[in-house]
Design a protein around this motif. Structure first.
Motif, PDB file in Angstrom:
ATOM      1  N   LEU A 129      42.449 -13.939 -67.120  1.00  0.00           N
ATOM      2  CA  LEU A 129      43.468 -14.533 -67.981  1.00  0.00           C
ATOM      3  C   LEU A 129      42.858 -15.489 -68.997  1.00  0.00           C
ATOM      4  CD1 LEU A 129      46.295 -15.191 -65.368  1.00  0.00           C
ATOM      5  CD2 LEU A 129      46.181 -13.386 -67.087  1.00  0.00           C
ATOM      6  N   THR A 130      41.772 -16.099 -68.629  1.00  0.00           N
ATOM      7  CA  THR A 130      41.072 -16.960 -69.577  1.00  0.00           C
ATOM      8  C   THR A 130      40.492 -16.151 -70.730  1.00  0.00           C
ATOM      9  OG1 THR A 130      40.505 -18.523 -67.812  1.00  0.00           O
ATOM     10  CG2 THR A 130      39.201 -18.636 -69.825  1.00  0.00           C
ATOM     11  N   ALA A 131      40.017 -14.961 -70.410  1.00  0.00           N
ATOM     12  CA  ALA A 131      39.381 -14.118 -71.429  1.00  0.00           C
ATOM     13  C   ALA A 131      40.398 -13.358 -72.282  1.00  0.00           C
ATOM     14  CB  ALA A 131      38.432 -13.126 -70.762  1.00  0.00           C
ATOM     15  N   CYS A 132      41.579 -13.080 -71.728  1.00  0.00           N
ATOM     16  CA  CYS A 132      42.582 -12.289 -72.452  1.00  0.00           C
ATOM     17  C   CYS A 132      43.389 -13.199 -73.368  1.00  0.00           C
ATOM     18  CB  CYS A 132      43.490 -11.563 -71.460  1.00  0.00           C
ATOM     19  SG  CYS A 132      42.664 -10.274 -70.523  1.00  0.00           S
ATOM     20  N   THR A 133      42.846 -13.497 -74.501  1.00  0.00           N
ATOM     21  CA  THR A 133      43.463 -14.477 -75.401  1.00  0.00           C
ATOM     22  C   THR A 133      44.633 -13.922 -76.195  1.00  0.00           C
ATOM     23  OG1 THR A 133      41.797 -13.895 -77.051  1.00  0.00           O
ATOM     24  CG2 THR A 133      41.330 -15.802 -75.649  1.00  0.00           C
ATOM     25  N   ALA A 134      44.845 -12.595 -76.152  1.00  0.00           N
ATOM     26  CA  ALA A 134      45.948 -11.992 -76.918  1.00  0.00           C
ATOM     27  C   ALA A 134      47.056 -11.449 -76.023  1.00  0.00           C
ATOM     28  CB  ALA A 134      45.415 -10.873 -77.813  1.00  0.00           C
ATOM     29  N   VAL A 135      46.986 -11.702 -74.726  1.00  0.00           N
ATOM     30  CA  VAL A 135      47.966 -11.110 -73.808  1.00  0.00           C
ATOM     31  C   VAL A 135      49.361 -11.675 -74.063  1.00  0.00           C
ATOM     32  CG1 VAL A 135      47.599 -12.780 -71.938  1.00  0.00           C
ATOM     33  CG2 VAL A 135      48.404 -10.480 -71.409  1.00  0.00           C
ATOM     34  N   GLU A 136      50.342 -10.761 -74.127  1.00  0.00           N
ATOM     35  CA  GLU A 136      51.739 -11.143 -74.357  1.00  0.00           C
ATOM     36  C   GLU A 136      52.634 -10.806 -73.170  1.00  0.00           C
ATOM     37  OE1 GLU A 136      52.928  -9.155 -77.891  1.00  0.00           O
ATOM     38  OE2 GLU A 136      51.734 -10.423 -79.221  1.00  0.00           O
ATOM     39  N   GLU A 137      52.196  -9.866 -72.339  1.00  0.00           N
ATOM     40  CA  GLU A 137      52.970  -9.463 -71.166  1.00  0.00           C
ATOM     41  C   GLU A 137      52.059  -9.491 -69.941  1.00  0.00           C
ATOM     42  OE1 GLU A 137      55.206  -5.870 -71.620  1.00  0.00           O
ATOM     43  OE2 GLU A 137      55.601  -6.214 -73.757  1.00  0.00           O
ATOM     44  N   LEU A 138      52.482 -10.241 -68.921  1.00  0.00           N
ATOM     45  CA  LEU A 138      51.675 -10.397 -67.711  1.00  0.00           C
ATOM     46  C   LEU A 138      52.519 -10.016 -66.492  1.00  0.00           C
ATOM     47  CD1 LEU A 138      49.189 -11.336 -66.115  1.00  0.00           C
ATOM     48  CD2 LEU A 138      50.078 -13.690 -66.287  1.00  0.00           C
ATOM     49  N   TYR A 139      51.985  -9.084 -65.692  1.00  0.00           N
ATOM     50  CA  TYR A 139      52.682  -8.605 -64.502  1.00  0.00           C
ATOM     51  C   TYR A 139      51.783  -8.860 -63.296  1.00  0.00           C
ATOM     52  CZ  TYR A 139      55.395  -6.216 -68.073  1.00  0.00           C
ATOM     53  OH  TYR A 139      56.173  -5.934 -69.176  1.00  0.00           O
ATOM     54  N   LEU A 140      52.184  -9.804 -62.450  1.00  0.00           N
ATOM     55  CA  LEU A 140      51.421 -10.138 -61.247  1.00  0.00           C
ATOM     56  C   LEU A 140      52.142  -9.589 -60.025  1.00  0.00           C
ATOM     57  CD1 LEU A 140      50.320 -13.846 -61.853  1.00  0.00           C
ATOM     58  CD2 LEU A 140      49.081 -11.739 -62.363  1.00  0.00           C
ATOM     59  N   ARG A 141      51.385  -8.940 -59.143  1.00  0.00           N
ATOM     60  CA  ARG A 141      51.933  -8.386 -57.912  1.00  0.00           C
ATOM     61  C   ARG A 141      50.984  -8.712 -56.768  1.00  0.00           C
ATOM     62  NH1 ARG A 141      55.340  -8.037 -61.136  1.00  0.00           N
ATOM     63  NH2 ARG A 141      56.676  -6.255 -61.669  1.00  0.00           N
ATOM     64  N   SER A 142      51.453  -8.431 -55.552  1.00  0.00           N
ATOM     65  CA  SER A 142      50.622  -8.665 -54.377  1.00  0.00           C
ATOM     66  C   SER A 142      50.674  -7.458 -53.463  1.00  0.00           C
ATOM     67  CB  SER A 142      51.089  -9.907 -53.620  1.00  0.00           C
ATOM     68  OG  SER A 142      50.404 -10.000 -52.377  1.00  0.00           O
ATOM     69  N   PHE A 143      49.546  -7.161 -52.852  1.00  0.00           N
ATOM     70  CA  PHE A 143      49.472  -6.088 -51.868  1.00  0.00           C
ATOM     71  C   PHE A 143      50.030  -6.557 -50.531  1.00  0.00           C
ATOM     72  CE2 PHE A 143      47.100  -3.749 -48.551  1.00  0.00           C
ATOM     73  CZ  PHE A 143      47.480  -2.461 -48.883  1.00  0.00           C
ATOM     74  N   GLY A 144      50.095  -7.863 -50.340  1.00  0.00           N
ATOM     75  CA  GLY A 144      50.536  -8.415 -49.073  1.00  0.00           C
ATOM     76  C   GLY A 144      52.023  -8.663 -49.005  1.00  0.00           C
ATOM     77  N   ILE A 145      52.434  -9.333 -47.941  1.00  0.00           N
ATOM     78  CA  ILE A 145      53.849  -9.556 -47.683  1.00  0.00           C
ATOM     79  C   ILE A 145      54.312 -10.892 -48.234  1.00  0.00           C
ATOM     80  CG2 ILE A 145      55.580  -9.820 -45.856  1.00  0.00           C
ATOM     81  CD1 ILE A 145      53.860  -8.023 -44.118  1.00  0.00           C
ATOM     82  N   GLN A 146      53.469 -11.893 -48.138  1.00  0.00           N
ATOM     83  CA  GLN A 146      53.936 -13.244 -48.430  1.00  0.00           C
ATOM     84  C   GLN A 146      52.856 -14.031 -49.172  1.00  0.00           C
ATOM     85  OE1 GLN A 146      54.887 -15.857 -45.034  1.00  0.00           O
ATOM     86  NE2 GLN A 146      56.993 -15.784 -45.725  1.00  0.00           N
ATOM     87  N   THR A 147      52.513 -13.558 -50.342  1.00  0.00           N
ATOM     88  CA  THR A 147      51.509 -14.235 -51.150  1.00  0.00           C
ATOM     89  C   THR A 147      52.171 -15.343 -51.959  1.00  0.00           C
ATOM     90  OG1 THR A 147      50.228 -12.211 -51.326  1.00  0.00           O
ATOM     91  CG2 THR A 147      49.742 -13.952 -52.910  1.00  0.00           C
ATOM     92  N   ILE A 148      51.711 -16.552 -51.769  1.00  0.00           N
ATOM     93  CA  ILE A 148      52.324 -17.711 -52.418  1.00  0.00           C
ATOM     94  C   ILE A 148      51.651 -17.980 -53.759  1.00  0.00           C
ATOM     95  CG2 ILE A 148      52.832 -20.165 -52.212  1.00  0.00           C
ATOM     96  CD1 ILE A 148      52.609 -19.805 -49.156  1.00  0.00           C
ATOM     97  N   LEU A 149      52.460 -18.166 -54.770  1.00  0.00           N
ATOM     98  CA  LEU A 149      51.945 -18.620 -56.053  1.00  0.00           C
ATOM     99  C   LEU A 149      52.248 -20.110 -56.154  1.00  0.00           C
ATOM    100  CD1 LEU A 149      51.987 -16.800 -59.410  1.00  0.00           C
ATOM    101  CD2 LEU A 149      52.452 -19.228 -59.337  1.00  0.00           C
ATOM    102  N   GLY A 150      51.195 -20.908 -56.095  1.00  0.00           N
ATOM    103  CA  GLY A 150      51.366 -22.348 -56.015  1.00  0.00           C
ATOM    104  C   GLY A 150      51.323 -23.037 -57.362  1.00  0.00           C
TER     105      GLY A 150
END
Length: 471
Positions: free
Chosen positions: A217-238
């Motif tokens: 994300l630091t390198a992607c300076t032109a990103v406009e759409e970001l989709y974050l997912r998890s393979f696990g059951i209960q991944t916390i985004l803090g």
């Protein structure tokens, strides 16, 4: 006493355990087909030549089921004949997840009833399959109409439009920085979480060095759409990860238009920070991100906002360009948990009002859906086209029963509007409409049961204090 039946059509006792619209199902409504499928119908083996004999045994069965019928006789009106049916719903115990109904009927009647229910259920399954197929075809046309750059879906995987760059830690061991990182506009990243409770946490410099996601994300300076997912059951985004983005990837605050965190567990404090960190968002997808773990039971007589109430309000205050907010929490039962322990129903309603004033909308879908059609006529045309695709069945992927139902649908409802629910009238031509009366008795024995999910009046009265312009 009643005379013995000469035609050997004996009486039998039928015990039915059926789901309620309260208890753990509060806020849930059942279709006829769902009620049949979820009810357990038991026809007791013993057969009785007379109605009176069967009633006597039915009373014994009722009294033996103390969990459901304790004190039933005390509740009977004066001079009551105490005849079946006996329904535990009469006690109005709204903590029950299920209720029990005991009836006495002729054996031929219950056999006919069960056969009709099975026929109705089969018809409902075929109708439900057609609706699913039609919806899938409509989604395809909806994507063409909306011109989405990226589309991810659990149910409509055939029509997914991938981001320009994707990385899945569960499938690829080694991460390599893409050479065109600075020119990537859309990005999908799935983290691996084989342990329940892993936190996407990397604010410390030593953690940053091992966090491929943050480096990307630091390198992607032109990103406009970001989709974050998890393979696990209960991944916390803090909250520390959101803070890390502000420090390491400040360009996201200016460029990011769509942020989708569907399925991650979002800390309430992190939700509050999203609006401040990404003020130019036009869409925020936090469906399935709400956890019950942050709820604390208030002291008796006291009121506290639910964990995500204030954070959501704080988040929206900074999102003046927002047009779509996704708050889906799976099915109706899971939505009840959302309203009870995570996010107040009246806060959701206030968010809808806030978005509508900005010509935006809130979705509560259990899966990602494309943007709505640009106008109603295009939607109607797409729904007709979807039915036509099923009828033509060029690829042979639809069953004969599905094609036949689609043909009938086109004849009776060429516009094919939103009301495609299974109604008993749809089945009347098949001779199975007669089951309606009995099913409605089981479906809602008490008219004073809690309201359905569209009526938020069952929420705690104290929560209604938030509804007065919380934003």
């Amino acid at each position: 006493m009643e005379a013995v039946q000469s035609n050997k059509d004996f009486y039998v006792i039928v015990k039915t355990v059926y789901p309620t619209t309260y208890g753990c199902h509060r806020g849930r409504t059942w279709s006829d087909a769902e009620m049949i499928a979820r009810s357990e119908v038991e026809v007791l083996d013993e057969k009785y030549p007379t109605f009176d004999e069967a009633v006597e045994e039915a009373r014994i069965l009722r009294d033996d089921n103390e969990e459901w019928f304790s004190g039933y006789e005390d509740e009977l009106p004066e001079n009551s004949d105490d005849l079946p049916p006996y329904d535990s719903a009469d006690f109005e115990n709204y903590d029950n997840d299920d209720e029990v109904l005991i009836r006495v009927v002729k054996e031929s009647e219950i056999m006919k009833e069960m056969a009709e229910d099975e026929e109705f259920l089969q018809h409902a399954r075929e109708k439900s399959h057609l609706e699913s197929v039609q919806k899938s075809e409509t989604v395809r046309l909806q994507l063409l109409d909306g011109g989405s750059r990226v589309f991810y879906s659990l149910r409509h995987k055939d029509f997914m439009i991938p981001a320009q760059f994707e990385f899945d830690e569960s499938k690829e061991e080694d991460f390599t920085m893409p050479p065109n990182a600075s020119n990537i506009p859309t990005l999908f990243y799935k983290v691996t979480d084989k342990r329940t409770g892993q936190i996407i946490s990397c604010y410390e410099e030593k953690e940053y060095g091992s966090c491929n996601l943050l480096k990307l994300l630091t390198a992607c300076t032109a990103v406009e759409e970001l989709y974050l997912r998890s393979f696990g059951i209960q991944t916390i985004l803090g909250v520390d990860f959101v803070e890390a983005l502000a420090v390491k990837a400040p360009h996201l605050g200016q460029n990011l238009r769509i942020l989708s965190l569907s399925g991650l567990m979002l800390e309430p404090s992190a939700l509050a920070l999203l609006g401040q960190s990404f003020p130019n968002l036009t869409r925020l997808d936090i469906s399935g991100c709400f956890s019950t773990e942050y709820w604390e039971e208030p002291d008796f007589g006291e009121y506290y906002p639910l964990p995500y109430d204030i954070p959501l309000m704080d988040c929206l205050e900074n999102l003046n360009h927002l047009k779509r907010l996704d708050l889906g929490n799976k099915d109706q039962e899971m939505r009840r948990y959302l309203y009870d322990y995570s996010l107040s129903g009246n806060i959701v309603e206030s968010a809808k009002e806030w978005l509508s004033l900005r010509e935006g909308r809130v979705t509560m879908d259990d899966d990602n859906m494309p943007e709505p059609f640009s106008d109603p006529s295009r939607k109607m045309a797409a729904e007709q086209q979807a039915l036509l695709c099923v009828v033509e069945n060029k690829k042979g992927k639809y069953s004969e029963a599905t094609v036949k139902l689609a043909e009938e649908e086109m004849k009776t409802c060429p516009a094919c509007g939103d009301d495609a629910s299974i109604d008993v009238q749809d089945a009347s031509d098949s001779g199975i409409a007669t089951v309606t009366v009995r099913r409605k008795i089981i479906k809602n024995t008490k008219n004073n049961a809690p309201k359905n999910s569209k009526d938020l009046s069952y929420l705690r009265p104290e929560q209604k204090r938030n509804i007065a312009d919380p934003l």
